[in-house]
Write a protein that holds these residues in place. Structure first.
Motif, PDB file in Angstrom:
ATOM      1  N   ARG A 109      70.639   8.264  34.019  1.00 47.82           N
ATOM      2  CA  ARG A 109      71.944   8.157  34.560  1.00 47.82           C
ATOM      3  C   ARG A 109      71.121   9.518  35.421  1.00 47.82           C
ATOM      4  O   ARG A 109      70.396  10.099  35.838  1.00 47.82           O
ATOM      5  N   LEU A 110      71.945   9.804  36.749  1.00 42.07           N
ATOM      6  CA  LEU A 110      71.594  11.077  38.067  1.00 42.07           C
ATOM      7  C   LEU A 110      71.628  12.139  37.562  1.00 42.07           C
ATOM      8  O   LEU A 110      73.203  12.218  36.954  1.00 42.07           O
ATOM      9  N   GLU A 111      71.214  13.411  37.585  1.00 40.74           N
ATOM     10  CA  GLU A 111      71.584  14.874  37.904  1.00 40.74           C
ATOM     11  C   GLU A 111      70.841  15.404  38.947  1.00 40.74           C
ATOM     12  O   GLU A 111      70.021  15.080  39.064  1.00 40.74           O
ATOM     13  N   ALA A 112      71.395  17.016  39.007  1.00 43.45           N
ATOM     14  CA  ALA A 112      70.961  17.458  40.172  1.00 43.45           C
ATOM     15  C   ALA A 112      69.390  18.255  38.937  1.00 43.45           C
ATOM     16  O   ALA A 112      69.385  18.918  37.967  1.00 43.45           O
ATOM     17  N   ILE A 155      72.735   3.097  41.379  1.00 41.66           N
ATOM     18  CA  ILE A 155      74.203   1.719  41.294  1.00 41.66           C
ATOM     19  C   ILE A 155      73.549   1.424  40.351  1.00 41.66           C
ATOM     20  O   ILE A 155      72.560   0.741  40.563  1.00 41.66           O
ATOM     21  N   ASP A 156      74.559   0.909  39.053  1.00 42.54           N
ATOM     22  CA  ASP A 156      73.562   0.034  37.919  1.00 42.54           C
ATOM     23  C   ASP A 156      74.156  -0.544  37.699  1.00 42.54           C
ATOM     24  O   ASP A 156      75.326  -0.958  37.080  1.00 42.54           O
ATOM     25  N   THR A 208      73.407  -7.992  36.200  1.00 42.37           N
ATOM     26  CA  THR A 208      71.721  -8.218  36.577  1.00 42.37           C
ATOM     27  C   THR A 208      70.726  -7.589  35.940  1.00 42.37           C
ATOM     28  O   THR A 208      70.935  -6.161  36.108  1.00 42.37           O
ATOM     29  N   PRO A 209      69.936  -8.110  36.217  1.00 41.62           N
ATOM     30  CA  PRO A 209      68.566  -6.578  35.646  1.00 41.62           C
ATOM     31  C   PRO A 209      67.990  -5.512  36.756  1.00 41.62           C
ATOM     32  O   PRO A 209      67.315  -5.063  36.309  1.00 41.62           O
ATOM     33  N   ASP A 210      68.895  -5.574  37.652  1.00 42.62           N
ATOM     34  CA  ASP A 210      68.589  -4.434  38.753  1.00 42.62           C
ATOM     35  C   ASP A 210      69.331  -2.643  39.011  1.00 42.62           C
ATOM     36  O   ASP A 210      71.177  -2.838  38.391  1.00 42.62           O
ATOM     37  N   ALA A 211      68.451  -2.470  39.010  1.00 39.30           N
ATOM     38  CA  ALA A 211      69.618  -1.053  39.097  1.00 39.30           C
ATOM     39  C   ALA A 211      68.995  -0.582  40.173  1.00 39.30           C
ATOM     40  O   ALA A 211      68.234  -0.371  41.060  1.00 39.30           O
ATOM     41  N   TYR A 212      70.142   0.498  41.042  1.00 42.98           N
ATOM     42  CA  TYR A 212      69.278   1.552  42.007  1.00 42.98           C
ATOM     43  C   TYR A 212      69.794   2.824  42.244  1.00 42.98           C
ATOM     44  O   TYR A 212      70.427   3.498  42.378  1.00 42.98           O
ATOM     45  N   LEU A 262      67.785  13.834  39.990  1.00 37.74           N
ATOM     46  CA  LEU A 262      66.547  13.536  39.064  1.00 37.74           C
ATOM     47  C   LEU A 262      67.341  11.912  37.963  1.00 37.74           C
ATOM     48  O   LEU A 262      68.340  12.265  37.722  1.00 37.74           O
ATOM     49  N   LEU A 263      66.850  11.293  37.650  1.00 40.08           N
ATOM     50  CA  LEU A 263      66.744  10.348  37.116  1.00 40.08           C
ATOM     51  C   LEU A 263      66.185  10.206  35.745  1.00 40.08           C
ATOM     52  O   LEU A 263      65.182  10.376  36.313  1.00 40.08           O
ATOM     53  N   LEU A 264      68.095  10.405  34.603  1.00 36.30           N
ATOM     54  CA  LEU A 264      67.092  10.750  33.419  1.00 36.30           C
ATOM     55  C   LEU A 264      67.427   9.685  32.540  1.00 36.30           C
ATOM     56  O   LEU A 264      68.560   9.182  32.894  1.00 36.30           O
ATOM     57  N   ASP A 265      66.560   9.249  31.102  1.00 42.70           N
ATOM     58  CA  ASP A 265      66.863   8.669  30.565  1.00 42.70           C
ATOM     59  C   ASP A 265      68.231   9.424  28.873  1.00 42.70           C
ATOM     60  O   ASP A 265      68.297  10.082  28.915  1.00 42.70           O
ATOM     61  N   ASP A 266      67.520   8.284  28.082  1.00 45.41           N
ATOM     62  CA  ASP A 266      68.884   8.681  26.824  1.00 45.41           C
ATOM     63  C   ASP A 266      67.558   9.499  26.368  1.00 45.41           C
ATOM     64  O   ASP A 266      68.950  10.113  25.191  1.00 45.41           O
ATOM     65  N   ALA A 267      66.880  10.308  26.643  1.00 45.49           N
ATOM     66  CA  ALA A 267      65.703  10.877  25.545  1.00 45.49           C
ATOM     67  C   ALA A 267      65.737  12.734  26.565  1.00 45.49           C
ATOM     68  O   ALA A 267      64.987  13.259  26.416  1.00 45.49           O
ATOM     69  N   SER A 268      66.698  11.853  27.608  1.00 44.62           N
ATOM     70  CA  SER A 268      66.868  13.719  29.041  1.00 44.62           C
ATOM     71  C   SER A 268      65.052  13.508  29.119  1.00 44.62           C
ATOM     72  O   SER A 268      65.344  15.326  29.784  1.00 44.62           O
ATOM     73  N   ARG A 269      64.857  12.544  29.766  1.00 46.20           N
ATOM     74  CA  ARG A 269      63.191  12.724  30.357  1.00 46.20           C
ATOM     75  C   ARG A 269      63.164  12.239  31.268  1.00 46.20           C
ATOM     76  O   ARG A 269      64.428  11.014  31.584  1.00 46.20           O
ATOM     77  N   VAL A 270      62.948  12.585  32.416  1.00 48.08           N
ATOM     78  CA  VAL A 270      62.768  12.296  34.039  1.00 48.08           C
ATOM     79  C   VAL A 270      61.803  10.117  33.644  1.00 48.08           C
ATOM     80  O   VAL A 270      60.608  11.334  34.131  1.00 48.08           O
TER      81      VAL A 270
END
Length: 782
Positions: free
Chosen positions: A212-215, A246-247, A252-256, A223-231
């Motif tokens: 997910r994307l956050e400020a 854009i997920d 497809t296997p791609d996120a942008y 910041l692009l964070l994972d589900d453990a809030s790591r960057v």
């Protein structure tokens, strides 16, 4: 022969005058000559495809890899970080639309690049890699460098490592511009076979965790964070710049990440990528530092060098860059082990992240010690001393021995018995070229024990093989136990280098081990000559029949496998067991130069095609082109230079100076880099062709003799002490100015200056005195 007097540490100037006037244009481009040079050799070899280079921090256990097209791979394979990597592919777009699902094979996304990109290094002291491409009317320059917070040396091996990436527009388009950063799990296969290298496995391409994307705390960052809030990555761009995520998973296997960039020349966006997902606080701190400040911190870290470090500058960029980048690569493809605190070189940055001690020892002898980076060489040798005697040699006839030198288990891929001799040679050579009393004191006993290992097993009996040489053991990755000439060559070389050291320090067992070396060579030569008449025959193009030369004793070994060239009889000249003018060595060379495989050689073929020499380098693994030492010893100038320049242009990227295992196969390694650096050194400053004497300009390339710029080899280590040599043609090419400044630690038996083969040379002036000079003359300096 003219004899002049040479005083310790006093610079001398030699002037060589031509009897005819050369035009300025001719001279500036180097004296016209049909001999090989970098430009000619670049036409023999297409630029190496499918390359990647490591981007990292000295001795950090993890590192990034950047492909020829700018794709960044973070794929840790050891330690707790294993499996936490990411693959980022950088695209540009005028519309901001993401591309359709990429299912083409092989990689990459940008079409028609044929595995070769536009890439190189900035002038920074820190390794800053740039990659340039044009897409959708945008010309983009990507710059990547690594940074570790604090800008100091690795202390634990667990410090967070970051890559700063700048995407900058170089032209002035109108309208919008977007960077599209494709985010995937690492999914490219790396293989020795060029036809199987960098093949994408799209089924495994999806990044495995939600994102997910956050400020960021920095108001202009995201910041692009994972589900453990790591960057996973961060974007640092100008205030108000649009950033979107854009997920497309799981469709497809791609996120942008879509990043708007100012569509003017110089418009840019900066990305920050932790090698493994990082805590938010660490990333916020790095973002607060900023890209420019991080680079300002990295530059002095990389600029620091030992006062003994060499400087090489010739008119040929490929030579200069090979020397410059090789040292940096050595310390990036290395690590401080997080658990043991020991330092070790590795054999590759991606695919070979372990230690093959035999080829990697050449990084110590030919790159680090060869270019005066002695503290680094000592640092990477220490692990072998600390772990001496802990590994059982890889052969049934062996037992654990206190003197055996090998790779520690936590770095081992496969043990070769050659490792013992290669490590012994590297340690003894370091002592010889540095005469560091502390190193010698610390290493003398391990070196003596290493010699004892060879005595104990060489003189053993009842092992079922040829006695008087080392019993059968594993010599290569084939895993076959045999009495390989590769094993004997490396171990004999290590033994003789150790003997030179022990004689120098007047060790009481020096004479004993010298006799052992002589007996070893006598037994080996007797055995290989006895086996030679039993070998199969081959037929050359003129219908003459010849016998193969044995690669293992007593039955000859496997002469069909590609390692027959790389680890076979050609090595024996460098190893010191045979001379280049020996009939067996001539015969072996003839097979690889003119045998039936030469007629079927495919420039685009795989490593396992029938082996031959093409432009004097191996069709299998170019790093093992031992034939160049036959040409060196025989003063075969055309073939020596052909081999030197083929290694520079055909086994290394001409853009980044990274080496390869096989052309188009595994990259990110230094395997093929030590040899051309060693040959370049020997061509101008040679302390090996005649021990105790120093030969200058013996095989110097004529391309290095010009009026518009000098050639400099500064602080080049030799067994006699460091030497500086500068060359430059003057007065329209009528004279060659040679400045020679030795810092001898011991008096040489002689210093010999070889007259370069420049047509028309008639005079040599040494220290103001004029002497007659003709092609082939040698001036003895005393």
């Amino acid at each position: 022969m003219v004899i002049s007097r040479l005083y310790r540490n006093v610079p001398f100037v030699f002037t060589i005058s031509a009897s005819f006037c050369l035009g300025m244009a001719q001279v500036a481009a180097a004296v016209a000559s049909p001999e090989p040079n970098a430009e000619a050799a670049s036409a023999w070899w297409p630029e190496m495809e499918n390359t990647w280079v490591p981007i990292g921090w000295k001795d950090h256990p993890l590192r990034f890899n950047v492909l020829y097209n700018g794709t960044l791979i973070a794929q840790p394979v050891r330690y707790p970080a294993r499996g936490q990597g990411v693959q980022l592919t950088f695209l540009t777009s005028r519309s901001g639309e993401v591309p359709a699902n990429q299912n083409t094979q092989p990689y990459p996304l940008r079409s028609c690049d044929r595995g070769v990109g536009d890439q190189g290094w900035s002038d920074n002291a820190a390794p800053v890699l740039w990659t340039r491409w044009e897409q959708d009317g945008l010309i983009v320059r990507q710059e990547v460098f690594a940074h570790m917070q604090g800008g100091g040396p690795v202390k634990t091996g667990t410090e967070p490592l970051f890559a700063w990436i700048r995407l900058a527009i170089e032209n002035s388009p109108s309208g919008d511009a977007y960077a599209l950063v494709q985010v995937n799990r690492p999914h490219l296969g790396t293989e020795m076979d060029r036809h199987k290298n960098l093949i994408a496995n799209r089924a495994a391409a999806a990044y495995p965790r939600p994102l997910r994307l956050e400020a960021a705390a920095n108001p202009s960052g995201h910041l692009l964070l994972d589900d453990a809030s790591r960057v996973r990555l961060a974007v640092a761009c100008g205030s108000g710049a649009a950033v979107a995520f854009i997920d497309q998973r799981p469709t497809t296997p791609d996120a942008y990440l879509k990043i708007a960039i100012s569509a003017v020349k110089g418009g840019h966006a900066d990305l920050l990528v932790p090698l493994v997902p990082a805590d938010r606080a660490a990333v916020d701190a790095e973002l607060a530092l900023g890209r420019d400040a991080a680079l300002k911190e990295a530059d002095p870290f990389w600029a620091a060098a030992a006062p003994t470090s060499s400087h090489v500058d010739t008119p040929e960029r490929l030579v200069n860059e090979a020397a410059r980048q090789a040292v940096r690569f050595c310390e990036v493809i290395a690590e401080r082990h997080p658990d043991t605190g020991q330092y070790a070189l590795l054999s590759g940055s991606w695919h070979y992240e372990k230690l093959w001690a035999t080829p990697t020892s050449m990084n110590i002898t030919m790159i680090l010690d060869g270019l005066g980076h002695h503290p680094a060489a000592e640092k990477y040798l220490e692990i072998f001393r600390q772990n001496q005697g802990t590994v059982v040699p890889p052969g049934k006839a062996y037992r654990k021995h206190a003197g055996y030198l090998a790779t520690p288990r936590w770095f081992t891929s496969i043990d070769w018995l050659t490792d013992h001799g290669a490590i012994l040679h590297a340690a003894a050579n370091h002592a010889l070229v540095t005469e560091d009393p502390q190193f010698i004191q610390r290493w003398t006993e391990p070196i003596v024990k290493a010699c004892e290992f060879m005595v104990d097993f060489r003189t053993s009996s009842g092992h079922g093989g040829v006695e008087g040489i080392l019993p059968a053991a594993v010599p290569t990755d084939t895993g076959v136990q045999e009495q390989s000439v590769w094993t004997d060559g490396w171990n004999y070389k290590g033994l003789t280098t150790a003997v030179r050291l022990l004689e120098r320090i007047h060790h009481p067992r020096a004479a004993e081990f010298a006799r052992e070396a002589a007996a070893y060579r006598e037994s080996f030569v007797r055995a290989i000559r006895a086996a030679a008449p039993t070998m199969p025959e081959w037929t050359d193009g003129d219908g003459r029949r010849h016998r193969f030369v044995p690669t293992a004793l007593p039955r000859g070994g496997d002469i069909q496998f590609p390692f027959y060239l790389d680890t076979g009889p050609l090595f024996l000249v460098y190893g010191g067991l045979m001379k280049a003018d020996d009939d067996l060595m001539r015969s072996a060379l003839h097979y690889f130069r003119a045998g039936p495989n030469r007629r079927t050689y495919d420039l685009a073929g795989a490593w396992h095609q029938p082996v031959s020499l093409h432009h004097e380098i191996s069709s299998c693994e170019p790093c093992y082109s031992w034939n160049v030492f036959h040409a060196w010893q025989a003063a075969d100038r055309p073939r020596f230079l052909e081999g030197l320049y083929s290694l520079l242009t055909g086994s290394m990227s001409r853009r980044t100076s990274i080496g390869c295992e096989h052309r188009g196969g595994v990259s990110g390694t230094l395997f093929s880099v030590p040899l051309p650096i060693e040959l370049a050194r020997l061509s101008v400053i040679d302390d090996q062709i005649e021990p105790g004497r120093l030969h200058l300009l013996r095989l110097v390339p004529l391309a290095w003799l010009r009026t518009d710029r000098p050639t400099t080899f500064e602080r080049i280590p030799t067994e006699l002490g460091p030497v500086t040599l500068r060359l430059q043609l003057q007065e329209n090419g009528r004279r060659l100015l040679v400045t020679f400044q030795p810092h001898f630690r011991r008096k040489p038996q002689g210093v010999l200056l070889h007259v370069p083969p420049l047509d028309g040379l008639s005079e040599i002036a040494v220290g103001g005195r004029v002497h007659a000079a003709q092609r082939g003359n040698v001036i003895a300096l005393e």
